[in-house]
Design a protein around this motif. Sequence first.
Motif, mmCIF file in Angstrom:
data_model
loop_
_atom_site.group_PDB
_atom_site.id
_atom_site.type_symbol
_atom_site.label_atom_id
_atom_site.label_comp_id
_atom_site.label_asym_id
_atom_site.label_seq_id
_atom_site.Cartn_x
_atom_site.Cartn_y
_atom_site.Cartn_z
ATOM 1 N N GLN A 242 0.791 -1.225 0.000
ATOM 2 C CA GLN A 242 0.000 0.000 0.000
ATOM 3 C C GLN A 242 0.829 1.285 0.000
ATOM 4 N N HIS A 243 2.130 1.183 0.186
ATOM 5 C CA HIS A 243 2.953 2.380 0.269
ATOM 6 C C HIS A 243 3.070 3.056 -1.100
ATOM 7 N N HIS A 244 3.218 4.402 -1.082
ATOM 8 C CA HIS A 244 3.291 5.140 -2.351
ATOM 9 C C HIS A 244 4.626 4.942 -3.066
ATOM 10 N N ASP A 245 5.638 4.460 -2.339
ATOM 11 C CA ASP A 245 6.944 4.222 -2.960
ATOM 12 C C ASP A 245 7.466 2.871 -2.463
ATOM 13 N N ILE A 246 6.885 1.808 -3.014
ATOM 14 C CA ILE A 246 7.194 0.461 -2.534
ATOM 15 C C ILE A 246 8.661 0.109 -2.755
ATOM 16 N N ALA A 247 9.215 0.528 -3.885
ATOM 17 C CA ALA A 247 10.613 0.188 -4.182
ATOM 18 C C ALA A 247 11.565 0.781 -3.143
ATOM 19 N N LYS A 248 11.254 1.991 -2.672
ATOM 20 C CA LYS A 248 12.142 2.656 -1.718
ATOM 21 C C LYS A 248 12.079 2.019 -0.337
ATOM 22 N N VAL A 249 10.901 1.552 0.049
ATOM 23 C CA VAL A 249 10.749 1.002 1.392
ATOM 24 C C VAL A 249 10.888 -0.517 1.430
ATOM 25 N N ARG A 250 11.210 -1.132 0.292
ATOM 26 C CA ARG A 250 11.321 -2.590 0.277
ATOM 27 C C ARG A 250 12.347 -3.121 1.271
ATOM 28 N N PRO A 251 13.546 -2.498 1.395
ATOM 29 C CA PRO A 251 14.480 -2.992 2.435
ATOM 30 C C PRO A 251 13.898 -2.908 3.836
ATOM 31 N N LEU A 252 13.130 -1.840 4.123
ATOM 32 C CA LEU A 252 12.488 -1.726 5.433
ATOM 33 C C LEU A 252 11.432 -2.807 5.624
ATOM 34 N N ALA A 253 10.740 -3.167 4.535
ATOM 35 C CA ALA A 253 9.750 -4.239 4.624
ATOM 36 C C ALA A 253 10.420 -5.569 4.931
ATOM 37 N N TYR A 254 11.562 -5.822 4.296
ATOM 38 C CA TYR A 254 12.293 -7.058 4.584
ATOM 39 C C TYR A 254 12.793 -7.062 6.027
ATOM 40 N N GLY A 255 13.242 -5.915 6.524
ATOM 41 C CA GLY A 255 13.672 -5.823 7.911
ATOM 42 C C GLY A 255 12.531 -6.079 8.871
ATOM 43 N N THR A 256 11.340 -5.541 8.556
ATOM 44 C CA THR A 256 10.162 -5.779 9.383
ATOM 45 C C THR A 256 9.793 -7.253 9.380
ATOM 46 N N ALA A 257 9.855 -7.880 8.209
ATOM 47 C CA ALA A 257 9.562 -9.314 8.114
ATOM 48 C C ALA A 257 10.540 -10.127 8.949
ATOM 49 N N LEU A 258 11.804 -9.737 8.935
ATOM 50 C CA LEU A 258 12.818 -10.448 9.715
ATOM 51 C C LEU A 258 12.552 -10.317 11.215
ATOM 52 N N VAL A 259 12.166 -9.133 11.656
ATOM 53 C CA VAL A 259 11.846 -8.926 13.078
ATOM 54 C C VAL A 259 10.625 -9.749 13.477
ATOM 55 N N LEU A 260 9.620 -9.785 12.613
ATOM 56 C CA LEU A 260 8.411 -10.562 12.908
ATOM 57 C C LEU A 260 8.733 -12.058 12.992
ATOM 58 N N ILE A 261 9.549 -12.548 12.067
ATOM 59 C CA ILE A 261 9.949 -13.960 12.106
ATOM 60 C C ILE A 261 10.734 -14.248 13.379
ATOM 61 N N ALA A 262 11.628 -13.332 13.750
ATOM 62 C CA ALA A 262 12.413 -13.514 14.976
ATOM 63 C C ALA A 262 11.502 -13.552 16.199
ATOM 64 N N LEU A 263 10.458 -12.712 16.210
ATOM 65 C CA LEU A 263 9.513 -12.705 17.326
ATOM 66 C C LEU A 263 8.775 -14.034 17.430
ATOM 67 N N VAL A 264 8.279 -14.535 16.297
ATOM 68 C CA VAL A 264 7.538 -15.798 16.296
ATOM 69 C C VAL A 264 8.452 -16.959 16.675
ATOM 70 N N LEU A 265 9.669 -16.979 16.136
ATOM 71 C CA LEU A 265 10.615 -18.038 16.479
ATOM 72 C C LEU A 265 10.991 -17.984 17.959
ATOM 73 N N SER A 266 11.088 -16.775 18.505
ATOM 74 C CA SER A 266 11.404 -16.636 19.928
ATOM 75 C C SER A 266 10.295 -17.219 20.789
ATOM 76 N N MET A 267 9.038 -16.970 20.416
ATOM 77 C CA MET A 267 7.919 -17.528 21.162
ATOM 78 C C MET A 267 7.913 -19.049 21.073
ATOM 79 N N ASN A 268 8.230 -19.585 19.884
ATOM 80 C CA ASN A 268 8.299 -21.036 19.744
ATOM 81 C C ASN A 268 9.441 -21.619 20.574
ATOM 82 N N MET A 269 10.572 -20.909 20.607
ATOM 83 C CA MET A 269 11.703 -21.374 21.405
ATOM 84 C C MET A 269 11.368 -21.350 22.897
ATOM 85 N N ILE A 270 10.645 -20.314 23.313
ATOM 86 C CA ILE A 270 10.205 -20.248 24.709
ATOM 87 C C ILE A 270 9.318 -21.448 25.038
#
Length: 285
Positions: A242-270
């Motif tokens: 939905q962002h007006h400049d998807i190409a520019k924020v794509r690295p930030l989107a990948y970083g957000t995805a990585l943080v979300l995966i880390a959060l879910v994996l942390s809960m599973n590890m707990i």
Amino acid sequence: MFSKNNQQKIGFWILRLSALVVLFILGVILYDIISKGIGVINWEFLSKAPKKGMTAGGIFPAIFGTFAVTIITALLAVPLGMFAAIYLNEYAKKGTLTRIIRMAIRNLAGVPSIVFGLFGLALFVQILGFGTSILSAGLTLGLMTLPVTITASEEALKTIPDSYRQGSLALGVTKWHAIRTNVLPYAIPGMLTGTILGLSRAAGETAPILFTGAAFFLPFLPDSVYSQFMALPYHLYVMSTQHHDIAKVRPLAYGTALVLIALVLSMNMIAILLRYWLRKKAKRY
């Protein structure tokens, strides 16, 4: 015709091959996300609010909102789901009504999350008047997680032999005392594992919070449970589609995805570590 031994070997090889294919696909996905997202992970990204139209800054409001909603989800789903499982497995009489209740719970576990989102919108946002808020989103996710919690907890209780219960009852104690002292200590590891896995799924859901409280952009933290909030899954959805400049924020989107995966994996590890610790503690007795 293959002998039974050869059929068994072929079956095991098919299972191994299937597992390797799944692990390979998962590895490719994780490698793509990690390689493209690790470059933006730093202290500013994790501790600052987004700025300049979400093209810079961090994702801390989204991290905070995800944790806040998950806590409310846990407060509803964990005690209610566990007590419901205890009642169904230990107290409810076997019969048609109990079978219908169990069937309904398992059917609810397969309902698409967007249906829970629409139900939460009608019940919590409109009828109860909580508005689009952390509370509405947390309660909606709690209802979505509840069937999984009940099912996992009941299955854990079923693994405890009846002799544990009968031995305590033979000593003249009450049924609840027998359950509390001779059943729950051994069932809790499995019950908590299933519950945490359900919560980790809820933490990554987008559709329910989309209708009940998640905001497109909020550069500040919510001040109460009745405030709107940012969340990692919805923030990732916005950045990716939905962002007006998807190409520019794509690295930030990948970083957000990585943080979300880390959060879910942390809960599973707990969940894994908690199960191991509780099982080790139970063996001492």
